[in-house]
Scaffold this motif. Structure first.
Motif, PDB file in Angstrom:
ATOM      1  N   VAL A 128      41.608  58.483  20.723  1.00  0.00           N
ATOM      2  CA  VAL A 128      41.143  57.219  21.279  1.00  0.00           C
ATOM      3  C   VAL A 128      42.084  56.103  20.848  1.00  0.00           C
ATOM      4  O   VAL A 128      42.464  55.245  21.647  1.00  0.00           O
ATOM      5  N   TRP A 129      42.482  56.116  19.582  1.00  0.00           N
ATOM      6  CA  TRP A 129      43.393  55.100  19.055  1.00  0.00           C
ATOM      7  C   TRP A 129      44.740  55.160  19.774  1.00  0.00           C
ATOM      8  O   TRP A 129      45.300  54.135  20.158  1.00  0.00           O
ATOM      9  N   LYS A 130      45.247  56.373  19.997  1.00  0.00           N
ATOM     10  CA  LYS A 130      46.520  56.530  20.707  1.00  0.00           C
ATOM     11  C   LYS A 130      46.409  56.083  22.158  1.00  0.00           C
ATOM     12  O   LYS A 130      47.317  55.450  22.697  1.00  0.00           O
ATOM     13  N   ARG A 131      45.283  56.416  22.812  1.00  0.00           N
ATOM     14  CA  ARG A 131      45.100  56.049  24.219  1.00  0.00           C
ATOM     15  C   ARG A 131      45.045  54.533  24.378  1.00  0.00           C
ATOM     16  O   ARG A 131      45.598  53.986  25.338  1.00  0.00           O
ATOM     17  N   ASN A 132      44.393  53.835  23.445  1.00  0.00           N
ATOM     18  CA  ASN A 132      44.340  52.376  23.517  1.00  0.00           C
ATOM     19  C   ASN A 132      45.735  51.785  23.394  1.00  0.00           C
ATOM     20  O   ASN A 132      46.083  50.835  24.109  1.00  0.00           O
ATOM     21  N   GLY A 133      46.544  52.329  22.509  1.00  0.00           N
ATOM     22  CA  GLY A 133      47.920  51.860  22.370  1.00  0.00           C
ATOM     23  C   GLY A 133      48.742  52.136  23.613  1.00  0.00           C
ATOM     24  O   GLY A 133      49.560  51.309  24.037  1.00  0.00           O
ATOM     25  N   TYR A 134      48.531  53.287  24.211  1.00  0.00           N
ATOM     26  CA  TYR A 134      49.261  53.650  25.421  1.00  0.00           C
ATOM     27  C   TYR A 134      48.896  52.714  26.569  1.00  0.00           C
ATOM     28  O   TYR A 134      49.772  52.251  27.312  1.00  0.00           O
ATOM     29  N   CYS A 135      47.614  52.405  26.716  1.00  0.00           N
ATOM     30  CA  CYS A 135      47.176  51.490  27.782  1.00  0.00           C
ATOM     31  C   CYS A 135      47.758  50.102  27.575  1.00  0.00           C
ATOM     32  O   CYS A 135      48.180  49.447  28.531  1.00  0.00           O
ATOM     33  N   ALA A 136      47.802  49.645  26.327  1.00  0.00           N
ATOM     34  CA  ALA A 136      48.369  48.329  26.029  1.00  0.00           C
ATOM     35  C   ALA A 136      49.860  48.297  26.345  1.00  0.00           C
ATOM     36  O   ALA A 136      50.374  47.302  26.875  1.00  0.00           O
ATOM     37  N   SER A 137      50.561  49.391  26.046  1.00  0.00           N
ATOM     38  CA  SER A 137      51.998  49.425  26.333  1.00  0.00           C
ATOM     39  C   SER A 137      52.252  49.452  27.840  1.00  0.00           C
ATOM     40  O   SER A 137      53.201  48.836  28.325  1.00  0.00           O
ATOM     41  N   LEU A 138      51.415  50.144  28.598  1.00  0.00           N
ATOM     42  CA  LEU A 138      51.557  50.155  30.058  1.00  0.00           C
ATOM     43  C   LEU A 138      51.356  48.758  30.642  1.00  0.00           C
ATOM     44  O   LEU A 138      52.107  48.328  31.524  1.00  0.00           O
ATOM     45  N   LYS A 139      50.347  48.042  30.139  1.00  0.00           N
ATOM     46  CA  LYS A 139      50.099  46.685  30.633  1.00  0.00           C
ATOM     47  C   LYS A 139      51.267  45.769  30.309  1.00  0.00           C
ATOM     48  O   LYS A 139      51.692  44.962  31.136  1.00  0.00           O
ATOM     49  N   ALA A 140      51.800  45.890  29.087  1.00  0.00           N
ATOM     50  CA  ALA A 140      52.918  45.035  28.689  1.00  0.00           C
ATOM     51  C   ALA A 140      54.158  45.342  29.529  1.00  0.00           C
ATOM     52  O   ALA A 140      54.875  44.427  29.957  1.00  0.00           O
ATOM     53  N   PHE A 141      54.407  46.619  29.776  1.00  0.00           N
ATOM     54  CA  PHE A 141      55.565  47.007  30.586  1.00  0.00           C
ATOM     55  C   PHE A 141      55.416  46.504  32.015  1.00  0.00           C
ATOM     56  O   PHE A 141      56.362  45.998  32.613  1.00  0.00           O
ATOM     57  N   SER A 142      54.210  46.629  32.567  1.00  0.00           N
ATOM     58  CA  SER A 142      53.961  46.178  33.930  1.00  0.00           C
ATOM     59  C   SER A 142      54.142  44.666  34.047  1.00  0.00           C
ATOM     60  O   SER A 142      54.719  44.173  35.024  1.00  0.00           O
ATOM     61  N   GLY A 165      56.017  42.741  32.077  1.00  0.00           N
ATOM     62  CA  GLY A 165      57.447  42.456  31.947  1.00  0.00           C
ATOM     63  C   GLY A 165      58.205  42.771  33.217  1.00  0.00           C
ATOM     64  O   GLY A 165      59.113  42.030  33.621  1.00  0.00           O
ATOM     65  N   LYS A 166      57.819  43.856  33.875  1.00  0.00           N
ATOM     66  CA  LYS A 166      58.466  44.250  35.120  1.00  0.00           C
ATOM     67  C   LYS A 166      58.206  43.226  36.225  1.00  0.00           C
ATOM     68  O   LYS A 166      59.110  42.836  36.962  1.00  0.00           O
ATOM     69  N   SER A 167      56.970  42.740  36.313  1.00  0.00           N
ATOM     70  CA  SER A 167      56.656  41.762  37.348  1.00  0.00           C
ATOM     71  C   SER A 167      57.314  40.416  37.064  1.00  0.00           C
ATOM     72  O   SER A 167      57.714  39.707  37.988  1.00  0.00           O
ATOM     73  N   LEU A 168      57.430  40.058  35.782  1.00  0.00           N
ATOM     74  CA  LEU A 168      58.107  38.803  35.439  1.00  0.00           C
ATOM     75  C   LEU A 168      59.590  38.876  35.770  1.00  0.00           C
ATOM     76  O   LEU A 168      60.168  37.913  36.276  1.00  0.00           O
ATOM     77  N   SER A 169      60.207  40.011  35.480  1.00  0.00           N
ATOM     78  CA  SER A 169      61.646  40.123  35.727  1.00  0.00           C
ATOM     79  C   SER A 169      61.969  40.197  37.213  1.00  0.00           C
ATOM     80  O   SER A 169      63.017  39.734  37.653  1.00  0.00           O
ATOM     81  N   SER A 170      61.072  40.761  37.999  1.00  0.00           N
ATOM     82  CA  SER A 170      61.329  40.863  39.438  1.00  0.00           C
ATOM     83  C   SER A 170      60.908  39.604  40.184  1.00  0.00           C
ATOM     84  O   SER A 170      61.264  39.427  41.346  1.00  0.00           O
ATOM     85  N   GLY A 171      60.118  38.744  39.531  1.00  0.00           N
ATOM     86  CA  GLY A 171      59.680  37.508  40.175  1.00  0.00           C
ATOM     87  C   GLY A 171      58.429  37.672  41.005  1.00  0.00           C
ATOM     88  O   GLY A 171      58.074  36.783  41.765  1.00  0.00           O
ATOM     89  N   ASN A 172      57.740  38.785  40.875  1.00  0.00           N
ATOM     90  CA  ASN A 172      56.530  39.031  41.662  1.00  0.00           C
ATOM     91  C   ASN A 172      55.249  38.688  40.913  1.00  0.00           C
ATOM     92  O   ASN A 172      54.171  39.023  41.369  1.00  0.00           O
ATOM     93  N   SER A 173      55.357  38.045  39.769  1.00  0.00           N
ATOM     94  CA  SER A 173      54.177  37.746  38.971  1.00  0.00           C
ATOM     95  C   SER A 173      53.353  36.658  39.630  1.00  0.00           C
ATOM     96  O   SER A 173      53.868  35.637  40.074  1.00  0.00           O
ATOM     97  N   LYS A 174      52.040  36.893  39.713  1.00  0.00           N
ATOM     98  CA  LYS A 174      51.147  35.904  40.301  1.00  0.00           C
ATOM     99  C   LYS A 174      50.332  35.177  39.242  1.00  0.00           C
ATOM    100  O   LYS A 174      49.648  34.209  39.531  1.00  0.00           O
ATOM    101  N   SER A 175      50.396  35.636  38.006  1.00  0.00           N
ATOM    102  CA  SER A 175      49.583  35.024  36.961  1.00  0.00           C
ATOM    103  C   SER A 175      50.412  34.226  35.954  1.00  0.00           C
ATOM    104  O   SER A 175      49.855  33.474  35.171  1.00  0.00           O
ATOM    105  N   PHE A 176      51.732  34.391  35.959  1.00  0.00           N
ATOM    106  CA  PHE A 176      52.593  33.679  35.036  1.00  0.00           C
ATOM    107  C   PHE A 176      53.656  32.922  35.818  1.00  0.00           C
ATOM    108  O   PHE A 176      54.153  33.394  36.836  1.00  0.00           O
TER     109      PHE A 176
END
Length: 69
Positions: free
Chosen positions: A28-42, A44-55
Motif C-alpha cells: 500500500v505504501w509503495k502504491r501510494n508513492g507510485y500514484c504520486a509519482s505518476l501525478k507529478a510526471f503527468s 510536468g509533462k503537461s506544463l512542458s508541452s503547454g497543455n496545462s489547464k490548471s497552472f
C-alpha cells in the motif's frame, strides 16, 4: 507517598505482526508513492508541452547573442 504508585507504561505491541500484514502495508505504501509519482510526471509533462489547464506558467523571452549585435 508510600501509598502512591506511579506506573509509566509504554505502547508495546503484544503480538508479532504477520508477514502477510506486513507485506500488505508495504505494498500500500509503495502504491501510494507510485500514484504520486505518476501525478507529478503527468503535471510536468503537461506544463512542458503547454497543455496545462490548471497552472499558468510565465513565458520568459530568451535573448540571443545574435540579436544584440
Amino acid at each position: 507517598m508510600s501509598n502512591l504508585l506511579i506506573l509509566i507504561s509504554m505502547a508495546v505491541p503484544k503480538k508479532r505482526t504477520s508477514v502477510s500484514k506486513k507485506r500488505i502495508r508495504k505494498n500500500v505504501w509503495k502504491r501510494n508513492g507510485y500514484c504520486a509519482s505518476l501525478k507529478a510526471f503527468s503535471l510536468g509533462k503537461s506544463l512542458s508541452s503547454g497543455n496545462s489547464k490548471s497552472f499558468f506558467v510565465r513565458q520568459t523571452n530568451k535573448i540571443n547573442s545574435k540579436t544584440l549585435k
